[in-house]
Design a protein around this motif. Structure first.
Motif, PDB file in Angstrom:
ATOM      1  N   ILE A 308       0.669  -1.325   0.260  1.00  8.20           N
ATOM      2  CA  ILE A 308      -0.186   0.068  -0.057  1.00  8.20           C
ATOM      3  C   ILE A 308       1.030   1.174   0.110  1.00  8.20           C
ATOM      4  CG2 ILE A 308      -1.778   1.156   1.362  1.00  8.20           C
ATOM      5  CD1 ILE A 308      -2.561  -1.503   2.424  1.00  8.20           C
ATOM      6  N   GLY A 309       0.716   2.105  -1.099  1.00  4.33           N
ATOM      7  CA  GLY A 309       1.588   3.293  -1.213  1.00  4.33           C
ATOM      8  C   GLY A 309       3.036   3.040  -0.951  1.00  4.33           C
ATOM      9  N   GLY A 310       3.450   2.082  -1.508  1.00  5.22           N
ATOM     10  CA  GLY A 310       5.063   1.717  -1.552  1.00  5.22           C
ATOM     11  C   GLY A 310       5.514   0.776  -0.292  1.00  5.22           C
ATOM     12  N   VAL A 311       4.515   0.662   0.711  1.00  2.35           N
ATOM     13  CA  VAL A 311       4.884  -0.098   1.899  1.00  2.35           C
ATOM     14  C   VAL A 311       4.554  -1.656   1.822  1.00  2.35           C
ATOM     15  CG1 VAL A 311       4.306  -0.103   4.286  1.00  2.35           C
ATOM     16  CG2 VAL A 311       4.573   2.057   3.336  1.00  2.35           C
ATOM     17  N   ALA A 312       5.511  -2.449   1.950  1.00  2.00           N
ATOM     18  CA  ALA A 312       5.110  -3.849   1.788  1.00  2.00           C
ATOM     19  C   ALA A 312       3.911  -4.489   3.063  1.00  2.00           C
ATOM     20  CB  ALA A 312       6.226  -4.889   2.084  1.00  2.00           C
ATOM     21  N   VAL A 313       3.035  -5.140   2.497  1.00  2.00           N
ATOM     22  CA  VAL A 313       2.075  -5.327   3.764  1.00  2.00           C
ATOM     23  C   VAL A 313       1.976  -7.018   4.042  1.00  2.00           C
ATOM     24  CG1 VAL A 313      -0.601  -5.325   4.217  1.00  2.00           C
ATOM     25  CG2 VAL A 313       0.762  -3.315   3.182  1.00  2.00           C
ATOM     26  N   PRO A 314       2.681  -7.483   4.631  1.00  2.00           N
ATOM     27  CA  PRO A 314       2.547  -9.139   4.793  1.00  2.00           C
ATOM     28  C   PRO A 314       1.090  -9.568   4.807  1.00  2.00           C
ATOM     29  CG  PRO A 314       3.996  -8.273   6.309  1.00  2.00           C
ATOM     30  CD  PRO A 314       3.168  -6.966   5.881  1.00  2.00           C
ATOM     31  N   GLU A 315       0.915 -10.852   4.579  1.00  2.00           N
ATOM     32  CA  GLU A 315      -0.520 -11.610   4.987  1.00  2.00           C
ATOM     33  C   GLU A 315      -0.739 -11.369   6.344  1.00  2.00           C
ATOM     34  OE1 GLU A 315      -0.806 -15.518   3.538  1.00  2.00           O
ATOM     35  OE2 GLU A 315      -2.667 -15.747   4.741  1.00  2.00           O
ATOM     36  N   GLY A 316      -2.017 -11.169   6.792  1.00  2.00           N
ATOM     37  CA  GLY A 316      -2.303 -11.160   8.177  1.00  2.00           C
ATOM     38  C   GLY A 316      -2.234  -9.611   8.780  1.00  2.00           C
ATOM     39  N   THR A 317      -1.918  -8.974   8.062  1.00  2.00           N
ATOM     40  CA  THR A 317      -1.503  -7.511   8.713  1.00  2.00           C
ATOM     41  C   THR A 317      -3.095  -6.722   8.996  1.00  2.00           C
ATOM     42  OG1 THR A 317       0.497  -7.191   7.480  1.00  2.00           O
ATOM     43  CG2 THR A 317      -0.660  -4.976   8.259  1.00  2.00           C
ATOM     44  N   LEU A 318      -3.125  -6.417  10.072  1.00  2.00           N
ATOM     45  CA  LEU A 318      -4.386  -5.442  10.274  1.00  2.00           C
ATOM     46  C   LEU A 318      -4.381  -4.148   9.798  1.00  2.00           C
ATOM     47  CD1 LEU A 318      -5.209  -6.940  14.103  1.00  2.00           C
ATOM     48  CD2 LEU A 318      -6.058  -7.850  11.723  1.00  2.00           C
ATOM     49  N   LEU A 319      -5.497  -3.571   9.484  1.00  2.00           N
ATOM     50  CA  LEU A 319      -5.653  -2.342   8.932  1.00  2.00           C
ATOM     51  C   LEU A 319      -6.693  -1.450   9.606  1.00  2.00           C
ATOM     52  CD1 LEU A 319      -5.494  -3.516   5.132  1.00  2.00           C
ATOM     53  CD2 LEU A 319      -3.547  -2.665   6.275  1.00  2.00           C
ATOM     54  N   THR A 320      -6.489  -0.294   9.656  1.00  2.00           N
ATOM     55  CA  THR A 320      -7.307   0.529  10.222  1.00  2.00           C
ATOM     56  C   THR A 320      -7.527   1.749   9.116  1.00  2.00           C
ATOM     57  OG1 THR A 320      -6.783   0.206  12.718  1.00  2.00           O
ATOM     58  CG2 THR A 320      -8.199   2.065  11.954  1.00  2.00           C
ATOM     59  N   LEU A 321      -8.672   1.521   8.618  1.00  2.00           N
ATOM     60  CA  LEU A 321      -9.067   2.826   7.592  1.00  2.00           C
ATOM     61  C   LEU A 321      -9.573   3.891   8.113  1.00  2.00           C
ATOM     62  CD1 LEU A 321      -8.770  -0.075   6.236  1.00  2.00           C
ATOM     63  CD2 LEU A 321     -10.476   0.430   4.740  1.00  2.00           C
ATOM     64  N   CYS A 322      -9.010   5.074   8.150  1.00  2.00           N
ATOM     65  CA  CYS A 322      -9.578   6.300   8.783  1.00  2.00           C
ATOM     66  C   CYS A 322     -10.329   7.170   7.838  1.00  2.00           C
ATOM     67  CB  CYS A 322      -8.221   6.943   9.394  1.00  2.00           C
ATOM     68  SG  CYS A 322      -9.153   8.475  10.288  1.00  2.00           S
ATOM     69  N   ILE A 323     -11.988   6.704   7.783  1.00  2.00           N
ATOM     70  CA  ILE A 323     -12.572   7.250   6.925  1.00  2.00           C
ATOM     71  C   ILE A 323     -12.682   8.952   7.112  1.00  2.00           C
ATOM     72  CG2 ILE A 323     -15.076   7.582   6.387  1.00  2.00           C
ATOM     73  CD1 ILE A 323     -15.446   4.738   7.423  1.00  2.00           C
ATOM     74  N   GLY A 324     -12.409   9.345   8.474  1.00  2.00           N
ATOM     75  CA  GLY A 324     -12.667  10.820   8.832  1.00  2.00           C
ATOM     76  C   GLY A 324     -11.414  11.561   8.140  1.00  2.00           C
ATOM     77  N   ALA A 325     -10.223  10.870   7.979  1.00  2.00           N
ATOM     78  CA  ALA A 325      -9.177  11.636   7.559  1.00  2.00           C
ATOM     79  C   ALA A 325      -9.269  11.375   5.875  1.00  2.00           C
ATOM     80  CB  ALA A 325      -7.649  10.846   7.760  1.00  2.00           C
ATOM     81  N   ALA A 326      -9.892  10.412   5.318  1.00  2.00           N
ATOM     82  CA  ALA A 326      -9.902  10.306   4.013  1.00  2.00           C
ATOM     83  C   ALA A 326     -10.796  11.386   3.241  1.00  2.00           C
ATOM     84  CB  ALA A 326     -10.246   8.780   3.512  1.00  2.00           C
ATOM     85  N   ASN A 327     -11.900  11.532   4.256  1.00  2.00           N
ATOM     86  CA  ASN A 327     -12.984  12.371   3.680  1.00  2.00           C
ATOM     87  C   ASN A 327     -12.500  13.842   3.594  1.00  2.00           C
ATOM     88  OD1 ASN A 327     -14.712  10.583   2.949  1.00  2.00           O
ATOM     89  ND2 ASN A 327     -15.928  10.674   5.134  1.00  2.00           N
ATOM     90  N   ARG A 328     -11.421  14.197   4.301  1.00  2.00           N
ATOM     91  CA  ARG A 328     -10.487  15.530   3.856  1.00  2.00           C
ATOM     92  C   ARG A 328      -9.454  15.634   3.297  1.00  2.00           C
ATOM     93  NH1 ARG A 328     -12.128  19.184   9.192  1.00  2.00           N
ATOM     94  NH2 ARG A 328     -14.229  18.165   9.785  1.00  2.00           N
TER      95      ARG A 328
END
Ligand code: HEM
Length: 407
Positions: A308-328
């Protein structure tokens, strides 16, 4: 020229240790994260994401990014009612459970069925406004915003009016236990709420089995009867998804109405504009959802190794999606920190996206539109009458109390 956000805000961000300043106004921190560390690694190895394009991609790609919470919630909740509840709800599952439940719920929440609710909703809002007018002051949340979704969802599932008292408390307790960090008391309250809710629903379902309603409009009857082709939910699936539906429709919609009316207090120019042009209510609702999203955080798990965005993400990584930030995110929205009730286009992510996109968004928009239009028309000069109290949660953004006077 807009100055850069303070990088130390991004550096010091720790989802497990949020302070009062963050709960009051998380947006400077979100902006710093977006600018300096949009794919931020937390101490526990999870990633916190703040860019619109990253969230949009993740919501759509359900093969790489799973909603299934069995692994994540086992250590968090142990073998408890909360664990059973969340891992049986459609929102925290992938196909096939997600597809089966979603089909049943979505068919009951079709735009035609929602439109049929409009007259009842208008009448309910009218009664609440009469009560506020009689008193001259009110708590916008308790007396208005929270009273609407509880009735709507209660009607949807056919919960008798006199039995609705405990629903909001159960809902708040269950959702409160979804915070990034859960204290033992909050977990205990959440578990007790799931158990009491299940007991209540067992009785309601038994009554409905004995006396089915109209499957075209009654969601509970539809969920009990299943698909015409024989797809049925088990009793456990049925009960937990009813709880989910009741919860999903409460707090979020209460906060849309409460946050919207608070924004119109904070930005009098936008209130004047909406009063002069009531036809802007449709775009105004979208802007309230974007600017103060009721649901600020979502979660996914990498089901396969990716980047994601050049950062390697191994299988099993937990992600928090910040809707509040994306919406601005300025990469998606022009002048994003400005509230503009006529903003178009406005492809916010307040309802998420992809196959899990909110199944109740048509209903939520209708409730928001009728509530805010009705309130503003009746009390155009409403004003604050005391300190508002915020919910104090990172995931669900809204107020517990917003005292106002009507003139
Ligand atoms: C302003 C009000 C609302 C907001 C901001 C909101 C937000 C959301 C979001 C962000 C999701 C996706 C969660 C995820 O996958 O990570 C979601 C899912 C869902 N919402 Fe809403 N919601 C609202 C109102 C409602 C209402 C009124 C109902 C039902 C009557 C409802 C029913 C659902 C259901 C059933 C799902 C699960 C969909 C799935 O997993 O396929 N929501 N909502």
């Amino acid at each position: 020229m807009v100055s850069a956000a303070d990088p130390t805000l991004a550096e010091g961000f720790d989802l497990s240790r949020l302070d009062a300043g963050f709960y009051a106004d998380p947006f400077p921190v979100y902006r710093a994260l977006r600018e300096h560390q949009p794919v931020k690694r937390m101490a526990d190895g999870s990633l916190f994401l703040t860019r619109w394009a990253d969230l949009d991609r993740i919501y759509r790609d359900t093969r790489t990014f799973s909603s299934d919470k069995h692994e994540e919630f086992r250590p968090k909740y142990g073998a408890t009612p909360l664990y059973e509840h969340h891992t049986t709800s459609l929102v925290f599952n992938d196909p096939p459970l997600h597809t089966r439940v979603r089909r049943l719920i979505a068919s009951a929440l079709m735009p035609r069925a929602i439109a049929a609710m409009e007259p009842g909703l208008q009448a309910l809002v009218g009664r609440l406004l009469d009560a506020v007018e009689a008193r001259g002051e009110a708590d916008l949340i308790e007396d208005f915003a929270a009273a609407i979704p509880i009735e709507v969802i209660g009607n949807l599932l056919g919960v008798p009016v006199e039995e609705r008292g405990p629903l909001r408390g159960w809902s708040l307790a269950i959702l409160g236990a979804l915070e990034p960090v859960v204290m033992p008391e909050a977990a205990a309250r959440g578990n007790a709420a799931v158990s009491e809710f299940l007991d209540y629903l067992r009785g309601l379902v038994a009554r409905r089995r004995a006396q089915p309603g109209d499957a075209a409009t009654d969601v509970l009857t539809r969920l009990i009867q299943g698909e015409a082709d024989g797809e049925r939910l088990t009793e456990t699936e049925l009960l937990h998804n009813c709880i989910f539906l009741l919860n999903a429709g409460h707090e979020t919609t209460t906060n849309l109405i409460g946050n919207g009316l608070e924004l119109l207090l904070r930005f009098p120019d936008q209130r004047a504009r909406l009063l002069a042009q009531p036809e802007l209510i449709g775009t105004a609702i979208e802007e309230f959802l974007r600017y103060e999203s009721s649901n600020q955080l979502g979660n996914r798990r990498a089901a396969a190794a990716t980047e994601i965005g050049g950062v390697a993400v191994p299988e099993g990584t937990l992600l928090t999606l910040c809707i509040g930030a994306a919406n601005r995110d300025p990469a998606r929205f022009e002048d994003p920190e400005r509230l503009d009730i006529a903003r178009q286009p406005n492809r916010h992510l307040a309802f998420a996206g992809g196959p899990h996109i909110c199944a109740g968004m048509t209903l939520a928009r209708l409730e928001g539109r009728i509530a805010i239009t009705g309130f503003l028309r009746r009390f155009p000069d409403y004003a604050p009458a005391g300190e508002p109290v915020r919910g104090g949660r990172a995931r669900f953004r809204g107020f517990l109390s917003l005292p106002i006077r009507i003139a």
